[in-house]
Scaffold this motif. Structure first.
Motif, short mmCIF file in Angstrom:
data_model
loop_
_atom_site.label_atom_id
_atom_site.label_comp_id
_atom_site.label_asym_id
_atom_site.label_seq_id
_atom_site.Cartn_x
_atom_site.Cartn_y
_atom_site.Cartn_z
N GLY A 40 19.45 1.59 42.76
CA GLY A 40 18.81 2.69 42.21
C GLY A 40 19.25 4.02 42.80
O GLY A 40 19.01 5.06 42.54
N MET A 41 20.09 3.83 44.12
CA MET A 41 20.25 4.80 44.91
C MET A 41 21.85 5.43 44.31
O MET A 41 22.06 6.61 45.05
CB MET A 41 20.58 4.50 46.51
CG MET A 41 21.60 3.28 46.82
SD MET A 41 23.14 4.20 46.88
CE MET A 41 22.99 5.01 48.30
N VAL A 42 22.31 4.80 43.57
CA VAL A 42 23.56 5.24 43.15
C VAL A 42 23.84 6.55 42.72
O VAL A 42 24.59 7.59 43.04
CB VAL A 42 24.41 4.23 42.02
CG1 VAL A 42 25.60 5.04 41.32
CG2 VAL A 42 24.64 2.70 42.58
N PRO A 43 22.88 7.23 41.62
CA PRO A 43 22.99 8.49 41.50
C PRO A 43 22.81 9.47 42.60
O PRO A 43 23.09 10.71 42.60
CB PRO A 43 21.72 8.77 40.51
CG PRO A 43 21.47 7.43 39.98
CD PRO A 43 21.83 6.64 41.05
N PHE A 44 22.18 8.95 43.75
CA PHE A 44 21.69 9.81 44.84
C PHE A 44 22.77 9.84 45.97
O PHE A 44 22.68 10.37 46.82
CB PHE A 44 20.16 9.45 45.38
CG PHE A 44 19.17 9.59 44.09
CD1 PHE A 44 18.89 10.86 43.54
CD2 PHE A 44 18.45 8.79 43.60
CE1 PHE A 44 17.90 10.91 42.71
CE2 PHE A 44 17.59 8.57 42.89
CZ PHE A 44 17.31 9.79 42.04
N PRO A 54 21.05 18.17 48.00
CA PRO A 54 20.07 17.82 47.00
C PRO A 54 19.11 18.83 46.59
O PRO A 54 18.72 19.74 47.36
CB PRO A 54 19.12 16.40 47.63
CG PRO A 54 19.28 16.84 49.15
CD PRO A 54 20.61 17.36 49.30
N PRO A 55 18.73 19.04 45.15
CA PRO A 55 18.17 19.87 44.69
C PRO A 55 16.38 19.60 45.01
O PRO A 55 15.62 20.46 44.55
CB PRO A 55 18.33 20.00 43.18
CG PRO A 55 18.60 18.54 42.69
CD PRO A 55 19.42 17.98 44.26
N TYR A 56 16.25 18.63 45.59
CA TYR A 56 14.63 18.31 45.93
C TYR A 56 14.89 17.43 47.26
O TYR A 56 15.62 16.91 47.66
CB TYR A 56 14.20 17.67 44.91
CG TYR A 56 15.20 16.66 43.96
CD1 TYR A 56 15.64 15.42 44.44
CD2 TYR A 56 15.28 17.01 42.56
CE1 TYR A 56 16.64 14.79 43.89
CE2 TYR A 56 16.18 16.23 41.92
CZ TYR A 56 16.82 15.27 42.59
OH TYR A 56 17.92 14.46 41.74
N ARG A 57 13.75 17.54 48.17
CA ARG A 57 13.68 16.90 49.05
C ARG A 57 13.07 15.21 49.05
O ARG A 57 13.20 14.36 49.85
CB ARG A 57 12.74 17.32 50.23
CG ARG A 57 13.36 18.70 50.68
CD ARG A 57 12.50 19.51 51.54
NE ARG A 57 12.63 18.71 52.91
CZ ARG A 57 13.43 18.81 53.87
NH1 ARG A 57 14.67 19.65 53.81
NH2 ARG A 57 13.59 18.00 54.84
N ASN A 89 11.92 5.24 45.23
CA ASN A 89 11.48 6.71 45.73
C ASN A 89 12.20 6.86 47.00
O ASN A 89 12.87 6.08 47.57
CB ASN A 89 9.87 6.46 46.16
CG ASN A 89 9.75 5.66 47.20
OD1 ASN A 89 9.71 4.29 47.00
ND2 ASN A 89 9.50 5.97 48.52
N PHE A 90 12.63 8.28 46.97
CA PHE A 90 13.86 8.67 47.89
C PHE A 90 13.36 10.13 48.53
O PHE A 90 12.64 10.70 47.95
CB PHE A 90 14.86 8.80 46.79
CG PHE A 90 15.43 7.66 46.21
CD1 PHE A 90 14.84 7.72 45.01
CD2 PHE A 90 16.32 6.86 46.63
CE1 PHE A 90 15.23 6.77 44.05
CE2 PHE A 90 16.69 5.76 45.75
CZ PHE A 90 16.10 5.69 44.47
N SER A 91 13.72 9.71 50.11
CA SER A 91 13.68 11.21 50.81
C SER A 91 14.78 11.48 51.55
O SER A 91 15.66 10.62 51.95
CB SER A 91 12.49 10.69 52.04
OG SER A 91 12.57 11.50 53.03
N PHE A 92 15.30 12.82 51.25
CA PHE A 92 16.44 13.24 51.71
C PHE A 92 15.96 14.19 52.89
O PHE A 92 16.10 15.40 52.99
CB PHE A 92 17.06 13.91 50.56
CG PHE A 92 17.32 13.29 49.17
CD1 PHE A 92 16.52 13.43 48.08
CD2 PHE A 92 18.20 12.19 49.25
CE1 PHE A 92 16.54 12.65 47.01
CE2 PHE A 92 18.35 11.56 47.99
CZ PHE A 92 17.55 11.88 46.76
N GLY A 93 16.14 13.49 53.85
CA GLY A 93 15.72 14.11 55.28
C GLY A 93 14.22 14.59 55.19
O GLY A 93 14.02 15.71 56.21
N ASP A 94 13.35 14.21 54.49
CA ASP A 94 11.86 14.72 54.51
C ASP A 94 11.18 13.77 55.18
O ASP A 94 11.21 13.39 56.49
CB ASP A 94 11.66 14.90 53.03
CG ASP A 94 10.26 15.55 52.93
OD1 ASP A 94 9.79 15.82 51.97
OD2 ASP A 94 9.41 15.87 53.96
#
Length: 883
Positions: A40-44, A54-57, A89-94
């Motif tokens: 699931g994380m490949v696109p991210f 990332p365009p979102y957090r 679900n993914f958090s980019f530094g949030d």
């Protein structure tokens, strides 16, 4: 709750918590390191590794995934699938661990309505923070929190980059699925089923897998398998009974007449006929078509494996389109691309099934012939070599061949078969590692070609020619015919293809006969003066021994190689001219548009020298010097001043290549006729590769021009950003750096003033406690760097004259302690090293430094208060003991 509802509930849950819903990326990833999207994380991935912002957090997705690692296990077990869907679900530094754990628990218990008493959590063996969150924040009883080692609960990409501990949610399916866990031994994975994996990316690791630091912004990557969630919520034993696969399984029963649960063999076949059509539909919808390599070969294997299973169930007609049609109906609503591709999916599957049906029938004919021969010889066993060839050529699995042989009273030897498979796997591994070396064991191949004459090379003057096919090799065996799609090596009586040698890579192109076309991917010679092997694949028809053939070298590939080879000679001459006669060649790689040249030298080549070498060789390109090759005796060549390479073996007659009147080398490679044909030589740089050996890399021809244009474009963009012209970039940057330096100095001065104010405030507070004739200061300052704490501790210690100062901080997932001891106390036996030890131990680490100043710390951030208290106790005791 059906699969579609599970997807919606999951996405909506996280959307309500400010996550951006991101549609599934295709199964074909935008990542050259991956064959197919497998997580699931490949696109991210670009966001996690810092390649893109990332365009979102926060994000959430249901990602289509495909794994080929366990392809042979699919069907054998009810757990393995090829295609699957990953909820994430993914958090980019949030948010980090607490919210990830809390939300996972909330979703499965309040939305999926799983019984809390059946849920277990696992954590990485040293991740006390996660364990504490599960117990104290979420409320999981400590006896249902399991600690596991790196193999189970630590994630990395296998290369340098982000990594971190994992935490899993397990669901206890009850005694019907396995033994009860008693607190020791292994946990039964069938009973305690992993339903969600939470990955906490908080560290950086190097290429050796060792943690070298903390991520500045820890992130979260979670994955919950849709099929596993569905099996639990629908109260069925496996994914094959869920609404995601059961309709295809039912259709497979109907078209084959077999019943699921009838026998182990039948169940395996039906599971394959349920899993593979779904995977076929998904791959084709994302643009994958059957082929003999890469993703296309994965699809082809799926189709062939399904056809074989249908035949084992007694079905001798085409049926896959009936199953893929069910898959399209099932998934077309949630994945519109599947519905749009319905017609394409059916046509591709029908065509490929029919094609393989012919192959299967020919394979059966070959098998029947081999069985008849074995029985005629009075043998009771079918040779392992035959079994392997059926597997390799006709994609006949071992068990299918064994079944047919058993019907005729013959046995097959699995060990003998495995020996041949091991050889093939080793060859494939060596080919991948070497990136173009011979595909088979060189010694075995030498034995095969030993009786054949040397191949006459015609390629110095022409690139197209006529020849005769003398020998065909497939794997480690001589064969009379090579069919479409098969890899192999051809030996001709004469050739225009240059075999790899002297650093020059082998030619590519095509060999055509009246019945087929062979794509030459590489050309090799096993030994000096021996036959030349043309390695590649039949792309149309078939190639037979004895046929007349036309050789057609790829002109673009050859000319690109020739430019680089001539440029290599020119650079070699210029290096010896500038650095001295000792700077002789140690190795090279010559390929289209690029060269790598290793040479002997004892120190780095300066930028000015490199620039002068580049200028010199390009001036020789512009002068369009003639390049001339001739053959002569070795003695005559050396007498003419031709340079021989150290360690190279030469015969009585050698080939000399002259460039202008300045370069003469013994060389068997191909070259341009005039230096002007090289176009341009752009040296990229120089480096050390071993003691006394340096390396130069360079672009040539169009590749060099493209590189220069790209550099010019970067300079233009830099100028635009700096609001100047390209000529003013350096001046503008120098001014910006001066301004930045001045601002940094000003900021440093302001920080110093701030620290001074902080010191005064602390000295005037109750935080300074008297202990005997000295003072003790214990303070926590979260979010401060170690360097800031060190400065603060030293200032406090020096102002207090006789004191122990201990400061603690937590930052980026790590806790640190700084302990400073005044000189008078050090002289009385009080050591900062001793004082910090109990506190550092509580943090899972230790301290290092001098008796008057020590820094210690560890990853157990939650223990910071306890660690400071431990330092307080040790310091108080030490001060009281020092009087």
């Amino acid at each position: 709750m059906d699969g579609s509802s599970i997807r919606k509930v999951f996405l909506n849950f996280f959307a309500e918590r400010d996550h951006t819903i991101v549609p599934s990326a295709p199964l074909v990833p935008d990542d050259p390191t991956l064959l197919l999207t497998n997580a699931g994380m490949v696109p991210f991935k670009p966001y996690f590794v810092g390649q893109k912002t990332p365009p979102y957090r926060r994000a959430t997705s249901v990602q289509k995934c495909f794994r080929t690692v366990d392809l042979e296990e699919v069907g054998r077990t009810a757990r393995h699938l090829t295609f699957f869907e990953m909820l994430g679900n993914f958090s980019f530094g949030d948010y980090f661990k607490q919210d990830a754990c809390r939300w996972a628990w909330e979703l499965v218990t309040t939305k999926f309505l799983l019984e809390p008493g059946r849920l277990w959590a696992t954590v990485y063996e040293t991740d006390d923070e996660a364990a504490e969150i599960w117990e104290k924040v979420v409320g999981v009883p400590p006896e249902r929190i399991l600690r596991r080692g790196r193999a189970d609960n630590f994630w990395s990409m296998g290369v340098a980059g982000p990594c971190g501990p994992c935490s899993e949610l397990l669901y206890d399916r009850g005694e019907a699925f396995g033994a009860t866990y008693t607190g020791t031994g292994e946990v039964d994975g069938e009973r305690y089923l992993e339903i969600w994996n939470l990955v906490f990316m908080q560290y950086l690791q190097d290429d050796r897998g060792e943690i070298v630091g903390n991520l500045p912004k820890p992130s979260v990557d979670t994955g919950a398998g849709l099929e596993r969630i569905a099996a639990i919520l629908q109260d069925v034993p496996t994914a094959f009974e869920t609404d995601l696969l059961a309709p295809i399984l039912k259709a497979a029963e109907e078209v084959t007449g077999a019943a699921y649960g009838e026998s182990a063999g039948t169940d395996m076949s039906l599971r394959i006929l349920a899993d593979h059509p779904r995977a076929m539909a998904m791959l084709i919808a994302d643009g994958v078509l059957p082929s003999n390599e890469g993703r296309g070969y994965v699809l082809r294997r799926l189709i062939r494996r399904a056809v074989r299973r249908a035949r084992l169930l007694g079905v001798d007609r085409h049926l896959l389109t009936q199953l893929t049609e069910v898959a399209v109906d099932l998934f077309g609503r949630d994945y519109p691309e599947v519905a749009r591709s319905a017609d394409l999916i059916q046509r591709v599957v029908a065509s490929e099934e029919a094609r393989f049906d012919d192959t299967l029938r020919r394979g059966l004919a070959r098998l029947e012939d081999e069985i008849a021969l074995a029985k005629a010889r009075g043998e009771a066993k079918l040779e392992g070599k035959v079994v392997f060839e059926l597997h390799d050529t006709y994609v006949f699995p071992f068990d299918l061949t064994a079944e047919f042989a058993a019907d005729e009273g013959l046995v097959v030897d699995p060990e003998e078969f495995e020996q041949h498979m091991s050889v093939q796997r080793r060859r494939a591994k060596e080919a991948r590692r070497s990136g173009g070396e011979l595909s088979a064991d060189a010694e075995v191949l030498r034995g095969i070609v030993a009786g054949y004459d040397a191949t006459e090379f015609l390629g110095y003057e022409v690139i197209n020619g006529e020849a005769s096919v003398e020998l065909i090799i497939r794997g480690l065996a001589e064969v009379p015919v090579l069919e479409e799609g098969q890899d192999g090596e051809l030996v001709l009586d004469r050739t225009t293809f240059y075999p790899e040698g002297g650093g020059q890579i082998g030619d590519r192109g095509t060999i055509a006969t009246p019945t087929g076309r062979f794509s030459v991917e590489d050309t090799q010679r096993l030994a000096t003066g021996g036959p030349i092997l043309h390695r590649g694949r039949v792309v149309a028809g078939e190639i037979q021994v004895g046929q007349r053939a036309e050789t057609r070298v790829d002109p673009s590939h050859r000319s690109g190689v020739q430019r680089s080879h001539t440029a290599t000679h020119m650079i070699h001459w210029a290096l010896r001219d500038r650095l001295g006669e000792h700077a002789h060649q140690k190795g090279s790689l010559v390929e289209p548009g690029r060269l790598r040249f290793d040479f002997q030298h004892f120190e780095p080549v300066g930028a000015e020298t490199l620039a002068s070498i580049e200028e010199e060789v390009n001036s020789r390109v512009l002068s369009d010097d003639a390049v001339h090759a001739f053959e002569t005796t070795y003695d005559q060549a050396t007498a003419l001043g031709a340079m021989a390479l150290f360690g190279e073996k030469y015969g009585d007659y050698v080939r000399v290549v002259e460039v202008g009147d300045y370069s003469k080398e013994l060389c068997g490679g191909t070259h341009v006729h005039h230096t002007g044909q090289v176009g341009v030589i752009k040296i990229l740089g120089e480096s050390s590769i071993a003691a006394g050996t340096r390396r130069i890399e360079s672009y040539t021809g169009i590749a060099g021009l493209n590189y220069l244009n790209a550099q010019a474009e970067r300079l233009r963009r830099a100028a635009d950003l700096l609001r100047t012209d390209p000529e003013g970039v350096v001046d503008k940057l120098e001014k910006l750096l001066e301004t930045s330096k001045a601002l940094e100095a000003q900021l440093s001065k302001q920080k110093a003033a701030g620290v001074e104010d902080e010191v005064k405030a602390i000295l005037a507070s109750d935080d300074v406690r008297p202990v005997g004739s000295s003072k003790l200061v214990i303070l926590k300052r979260e979010g401060r760097s170690v360097d800031e704490l060190r400065k603060l501790a030293i200032m406090l210690r020096d102002r207090l004259a006789s004191a122990v100062v201990a400061l603690g901080t937590a930052l980026d997932g790590k806790a640190n302690l700084v302990v400073a001891v005044s000189r008078d106390l050090v002289q009385r036996g009080v050591s900062a090293q001793d004082l910090v030890a109990p506190g550092a131990a509580r943090l899972g680490g230790r301290g290092g430094g001098k008796p008057d100043l020590v820094v210690g710390g560890g990853t157990q951030v939650a223990e910071l208060d306890a660690a400071l208290d431990a330092v307080r106790q040790s310091a108080q005791a030490a001060l009281e003991g020092a009087g």
